[in-house]
Design a protein around this motif. Structure first.
Motif, short mmCIF file in Angstrom:
data_model
loop_
_atom_site.label_atom_id
_atom_site.label_comp_id
_atom_site.label_asym_id
_atom_site.label_seq_id
_atom_site.Cartn_x
_atom_site.Cartn_y
_atom_site.Cartn_z
N ALA A 38 0.84 -1.21 0.00
CA ALA A 38 0.00 0.00 0.00
C ALA A 38 0.87 1.26 0.00
O ALA A 38 0.60 2.22 -0.74
CB ALA A 38 -0.94 -0.02 1.20
N VAL A 39 1.91 1.25 0.82
CA VAL A 39 2.81 2.42 0.90
C VAL A 39 3.52 2.63 -0.45
O VAL A 39 3.58 3.74 -0.96
CB VAL A 39 3.85 2.25 2.04
CG1 VAL A 39 4.97 3.27 1.91
CG2 VAL A 39 3.18 2.39 3.40
N VAL A 40 4.02 1.52 -1.04
CA VAL A 40 4.77 1.63 -2.30
C VAL A 40 3.85 2.12 -3.43
O VAL A 40 4.25 2.97 -4.23
CB VAL A 40 5.45 0.29 -2.66
CG1 VAL A 40 5.91 0.27 -4.12
CG2 VAL A 40 6.64 0.04 -1.73
N PHE A 43 3.40 5.78 -2.82
CA PHE A 43 4.70 6.46 -2.99
C PHE A 43 5.07 6.61 -4.47
O PHE A 43 5.42 7.71 -4.92
CB PHE A 43 5.75 5.64 -2.23
CG PHE A 43 7.18 5.95 -2.55
CD1 PHE A 43 7.67 7.25 -2.49
CD2 PHE A 43 8.06 4.94 -2.91
CE1 PHE A 43 9.01 7.53 -2.78
CE2 PHE A 43 9.39 5.20 -3.20
CZ PHE A 43 9.86 6.51 -3.15
N VAL A 44 4.94 5.54 -5.24
CA VAL A 44 5.29 5.61 -6.67
C VAL A 44 4.32 6.57 -7.38
O VAL A 44 4.74 7.35 -8.24
CB VAL A 44 5.30 4.20 -7.31
CG1 VAL A 44 5.47 4.29 -8.82
CG2 VAL A 44 6.42 3.36 -6.71
N GLY A 45 3.06 6.55 -6.98
CA GLY A 45 2.09 7.49 -7.54
C GLY A 45 2.51 8.92 -7.28
O GLY A 45 2.44 9.78 -8.17
N VAL A 111 12.61 11.30 -1.21
CA VAL A 111 12.46 10.95 0.21
C VAL A 111 11.25 11.69 0.79
O VAL A 111 10.49 11.13 1.59
CB VAL A 111 13.76 11.26 1.01
CG1 VAL A 111 13.53 11.13 2.51
CG2 VAL A 111 14.89 10.32 0.58
N GLY A 112 11.05 12.94 0.36
CA GLY A 112 9.88 13.71 0.81
C GLY A 112 8.58 13.02 0.41
O GLY A 112 7.63 12.97 1.20
N ASP A 113 8.55 12.47 -0.81
CA ASP A 113 7.35 11.74 -1.27
C ASP A 113 7.14 10.47 -0.45
O ASP A 113 6.01 10.11 -0.13
CB ASP A 113 7.49 11.40 -2.76
CG ASP A 113 7.40 12.64 -3.63
OD1 ASP A 113 6.75 13.62 -3.23
OD2 ASP A 113 8.02 12.65 -4.72
N ALA A 116 5.74 11.43 2.89
CA ALA A 116 4.31 11.77 2.75
C ALA A 116 3.45 10.51 2.73
O ALA A 116 2.39 10.45 3.36
CB ALA A 116 4.10 12.60 1.49
N SER A 117 3.93 9.47 2.02
CA SER A 117 3.18 8.20 1.97
C SER A 117 3.17 7.51 3.33
O SER A 117 2.14 7.00 3.78
CB SER A 117 3.79 7.25 0.93
OG SER A 117 3.65 7.78 -0.35
N LEU A 118 4.33 7.51 3.99
CA LEU A 118 4.41 6.87 5.32
C LEU A 118 3.50 7.59 6.30
O LEU A 118 2.83 6.97 7.13
CB LEU A 118 5.86 6.86 5.81
CG LEU A 118 6.84 6.00 5.00
CD1 LEU A 118 8.28 6.27 5.40
CD2 LEU A 118 6.52 4.51 5.17
N ASP A 119 3.42 8.92 6.17
CA ASP A 119 2.54 9.71 7.04
C ASP A 119 1.07 9.42 6.74
O ASP A 119 0.25 9.30 7.65
CB ASP A 119 2.82 11.21 6.88
CG ASP A 119 4.11 11.63 7.59
OD1 ASP A 119 4.58 10.86 8.46
OD2 ASP A 119 4.64 12.70 7.29
N LYS A 120 0.76 9.29 5.45
CA LYS A 120 -0.62 9.00 5.06
C LYS A 120 -1.10 7.70 5.71
O LYS A 120 -2.24 7.61 6.15
CB LYS A 120 -0.73 8.90 3.54
CG LYS A 120 -2.12 8.56 3.07
CD LYS A 120 -2.24 8.47 1.58
CE LYS A 120 -3.55 7.80 1.20
NZ LYS A 120 -3.66 7.62 -0.24
#
Ligand code: HEM
Length: 145
Positions: A38-40, A43-45, A111-113, A116-120
């Motif tokens: 889910a994170v990946v 993140f790739v998106g 890394v910022g992206d 953001a995904s890990l935070d989501k």
């Protein structure tokens, strides 16, 4: 003598057992393979939509098969790095990013992206830092410009 051998073996097993439990602690805490997928995905998106680095991912966006392979490689890499039961079979980081001309600013944007995904997905601060701690040292193999 035999008694000491048995005791030594027992001590060895006791010493290793808690270590192997701790080894997959990050994988488990992240929520296992499903959570990493889910994170990946997210993140790739984000990378593909991020005007700072989207150009790098243009070929992936155009080719669903290539995109799927890239995501699978990323999932396995993160899963394995977190101590999970996955095997990363992709290229090493130097080979994978050779010739792309990735800068330090590109790396920071990616890394910022990821953050953001890990935070989501509400990944705990400690897990986030642990994961970034594993990926961070790869920078010197990835940034070439
Ligand atoms: C710690 C940071 C990074 C990690 C862990 C990482 C991981 C990976 C992995 C596992 C692959 C697949 C390798 C293979 O196909 O065998 C890959 C490919 C790629 N990476 Fe990275 N990468 C990172 C940073 C970056 C950055 C900063 C950029 C550009 C801004 C980037 C752009 C790409 C591109 C364009 C590909 C090729 C995708 C494809 O095969 O279609 N990566 N990366």
């Amino acid at each position: 003598m035999r008694k000491y051998t048995v005791l030594a073996l027992l001590a060895g097993v006791l010493a290793i057992a808690p270590m192997s439990r701790a080894d997959d602690a990050l994988y488990k805490s992240l929520g296992g393979k499903k959570a990493i997928v889910a994170v990946v995905d997210d993140f790739v998106g984000r990378c593909a939509m991020d005007p700072k680095i989207s150009s790098f991912f243009a070929d992936d966006v155009k080719d669903p098969k290539r995109l799927a392979k890239f995501k699978t490689n990323l999932v396995n890499q993160i899963c394995q790095a977190a101590g999970g039961p996955c095997k990363y079979t992709g290229k090493d980081m130097k080979t994978a990013h050779a010739g792309m001309g990735i800068t330090s600013a590109d790396f920071t944007a990616l890394v910022g992206d990821l953050v953001a995904s890990l935070d989501k997905f509400k990944v705990k601060e400690a897990d986030k830092n642990a994961l970034l701690g594993v990926l961070g040292p790869m920078k010197s193999d990835i940034v070439t410009k």
